[in-house]
Design a protein around this motif. Structure first.
Motif, PDB file in Angstrom:
ATOM      1  N   SER A  15       0.804  -1.229   0.000  1.00  0.00           N
ATOM      2  CA  SER A  15       0.000   0.000   0.000  1.00  0.00           C
ATOM      3  C   SER A  15       0.835   1.276   0.000  1.00  0.00           C
ATOM      4  N   ASP A  16       2.151   1.122  -0.124  1.00  0.00           N
ATOM      5  CA  ASP A  16       3.021   2.305  -0.148  1.00  0.00           C
ATOM      6  C   ASP A  16       3.737   2.369  -1.503  1.00  0.00           C
ATOM      7  N   LEU A  69      -2.442   4.079  -2.636  1.00  0.00           N
ATOM      8  CA  LEU A  69      -3.550   4.939  -3.035  1.00  0.00           C
ATOM      9  C   LEU A  69      -2.988   6.173  -3.722  1.00  0.00           C
ATOM     10  N   CYS A  71      -3.527   9.239  -3.007  1.00  0.00           N
ATOM     11  CA  CYS A  71      -3.066  10.248  -2.033  1.00  0.00           C
ATOM     12  C   CYS A  71      -1.676   9.895  -1.496  1.00  0.00           C
ATOM     13  N   THR A  72      -1.408   8.604  -1.338  1.00  0.00           N
ATOM     14  CA  THR A  72      -0.093   8.178  -0.847  1.00  0.00           C
ATOM     15  C   THR A  72       0.978   8.414  -1.909  1.00  0.00           C
ATOM     16  N   ARG A  74       0.967  10.569  -4.371  1.00  0.00           N
ATOM     17  CA  ARG A  74       1.230  12.010  -4.474  1.00  0.00           C
ATOM     18  C   ARG A  74       2.115  12.475  -3.312  1.00  0.00           C
ATOM     19  N   ALA A  75       1.781  12.009  -2.106  1.00  0.00           N
ATOM     20  CA  ALA A  75       2.547  12.430  -0.929  1.00  0.00           C
ATOM     21  C   ALA A  75       4.011  12.004  -1.036  1.00  0.00           C
ATOM     22  N   ARG A  76       4.236  10.786  -1.508  1.00  0.00           N
ATOM     23  CA  ARG A  76       5.629  10.299  -1.607  1.00  0.00           C
ATOM     24  C   ARG A  76       6.417  11.081  -2.668  1.00  0.00           C
ATOM     25  N   GLU A  78       5.764  14.147  -3.752  1.00  0.00           N
ATOM     26  CA  GLU A  78       5.951  15.510  -3.243  1.00  0.00           C
ATOM     27  C   GLU A  78       7.063  15.557  -2.191  1.00  0.00           C
ATOM     28  N   THR A  79       7.044  14.587  -1.265  1.00  0.00           N
ATOM     29  CA  THR A  79       8.066  14.571  -0.211  1.00  0.00           C
ATOM     30  C   THR A  79       9.464  14.447  -0.812  1.00  0.00           C
ATOM     31  N   PHE A  82      10.355  17.809  -2.419  1.00  0.00           N
ATOM     32  CA  PHE A  82      10.665  18.842  -1.410  1.00  0.00           C
ATOM     33  C   PHE A  82      12.015  18.563  -0.747  1.00  0.00           C
ATOM     34  N   ARG A  83      12.285  17.298  -0.459  1.00  0.00           N
ATOM     35  CA  ARG A  83      13.575  16.956   0.151  1.00  0.00           C
ATOM     36  C   ARG A  83      14.721  17.271  -0.818  1.00  0.00           C
ATOM     37  N   ILE A  97       0.113  22.093  -3.839  1.00  0.00           N
ATOM     38  CA  ILE A  97      -0.158  20.674  -3.566  1.00  0.00           C
ATOM     39  C   ILE A  97      -1.564  20.553  -2.999  1.00  0.00           C
TER      40      ILE A  97
END
Lengths: 97, 296
Positions: A15-16, A69, A71-72, A74-76, A78-79, A82-83, A97
């Motif tokens: 799921s990741d 998912l 949302c996950t 996109r979050a990964r 984006e993170t 940004f990093r 975002i």
């Protein structure tokens, strides 16, 4: 945004998604997914959407998707971006975002 | 929406994609997307981005969405609040709350974030977690510290540690703290939540503890595993006898009000208007459990 180094985000857990980004000429996306046949196109569309929203035009993105998912995913991405931009302290909530 | 059934509030580690994905399947009343204790320090930044995207894009199908921010003694909580409000959370749980100023500090930052991100002023609720002896002593001032306050929750781990107490199945060491917090919540007109039960395999003790806090008057319990949800909901589900009595009370009080009678006998018990709130609460829990569809 301009990447100044390579960076990672996420995990290989179910799921990741594990995402690695690094500075490059143009945009290159390398996707490996456990649901490539069903969702490969929509995953790629989401990644491109994130990169467009963040004004990233020079990046190589490698993704190992384990059924994340949207949302996950996109979050990964984006993170990782940004990093790679040293921008984790200045995230544009509610705008890009 | 401050007034609703909240029997279970399950903590979900924002760092773990698998955990935040399908919690609604187990039908908790609330989820608490956790940025605090469960998240490794090196992943605090990632968890916050995950939180924002989860709030913005993931459909929890009516389950209320709370965010536990990092402590006010860190340099993380301000950005946690901005991300949570920008994402559209229903409320923010403040850890280690000890005094009114802790709540007003967060309330001010929430107000600023609501303005910044175009959310309705005052729409984000607050909940305070009491985790120390000082917090329990200050329970009433915390409970009445902001109109945003929806409730307070007790955290037994930190509380018992600072009290030099040992957790017991009977909960003797928690009795005064539970009672004092509950009295403060009721006096302030807000909701009251019990601590988590940490032994995931001991369902019998979980049920006993839930029965205890339900009878004391608590509204619900914090939860750390999906498998605890149905067990807690069952304890909070009125029996058929309780449900029928509540229906009879409300019907009888309605009829007696029309005829000018103040005190009456229902199911062999003396009843007056003071019973109405309790009866309504029973119907609310029965509705939440799906065993009552009426409109009393």
């Amino acid at each position: 945004m301009k990447l100044i180094k390579s960076a990672i985000a996420g995990t290989y857990e179910s799921s990741d998604a594990f995402v690695r980004v690094e500075p490059a000429e143009g945009v290159k996306i390398d996707l490996e997914s456990s649901v490539m046949d069903q969702y490969g196109d929509s995953i790629l569309a989401s990644v491109r959407d994130v990169l467009k929203n963040l004004d990233v035009s020079g990046v190589s993105v490698a993704i190992t998707d384990k059924g994340a998912l949207d949302c996950t995913l996109r979050a990964r991405v984006e993170t990782a971006i940004f990093r790679a931009c040293d921008a984790m302290d200045n995230i544009p909530w509610g705008t890009k975002i | 929406m401050k007034n609703r059934v909240r029997r279970t509030m399950i903590f979900l580690n924002c760092q773990r994609a698998a955990l935040i994905k399908d919690a609604y399947i187990y039908k908790p009343d609330c989820v608490i997307l956790d940025l605090e204790d469960a998240v490794a320090h090196s992943e605090k930044d990632s968890a916050r981005v995950s939180l924002y995207n989860t709030l913005k894009y993931h459909d929890y199908r009516g389950v209320e969405r709370w965010v536990r921010i990092n402590g006010l003694d860190t340099n993380l909580y301000k950005e946690d609040i901005r991300a949570a409000v920008a994402g559209g959370c229903d409320g923010i749980r403040i850890p280690k709350t000890e005094k009114k100023a802790d709540v007003t500090l967060v309330a001010d930052l929430v107000s600023a974030a609501e303005k910044e991100f175009g959310r309705e002023e005052g729409s984000t609720m607050l909940m305070a977690a009491l985790e120390s002896p000082l917090a329990v002593i200050n329970a009433y001032e915390i409970a009445t510290s902001s109109p945003r306050m929806m409730g307070m929750a007790l955290s037994a781990g930190d509380f018992c540690s600072s009290m030099h107490a040992v957790r017991t199945p009977e909960g003797t060491e928690m009795f005064t703290a539970r009672q004092q917090m509950l009295i403060a919540c009721r006096a302030a007109g807000i909701m009251c939540f019990d601590t988590v039960f940490t032994d995931l395999d001991d369902t019998e003790s979980l049920i006993k503890e839930t029965e205890l806090i339900m009878k004391m008057g608590f509204d619900g319990k914090s939860v750390i595993s999906p498998k605890q949800i149905a067990l807690i909901h069952k304890v909070f589900t009125p029996t058929e006898k309780e449900l029928n009595h509540a229906i009879h009370v409300l019907e009888a009080v309605k009829e007696s009000a029309a005829s000018g009678v103040g005190v009456l006998v229902v199911d062999g018990k003396m009843v007056d208007v003071a019973w109405v709130e309790g009866a309504k609460r029973v119907l609310k829990l029965a509705r939440a459990a799906g065993i009552y569809k009426g409109d009393l």
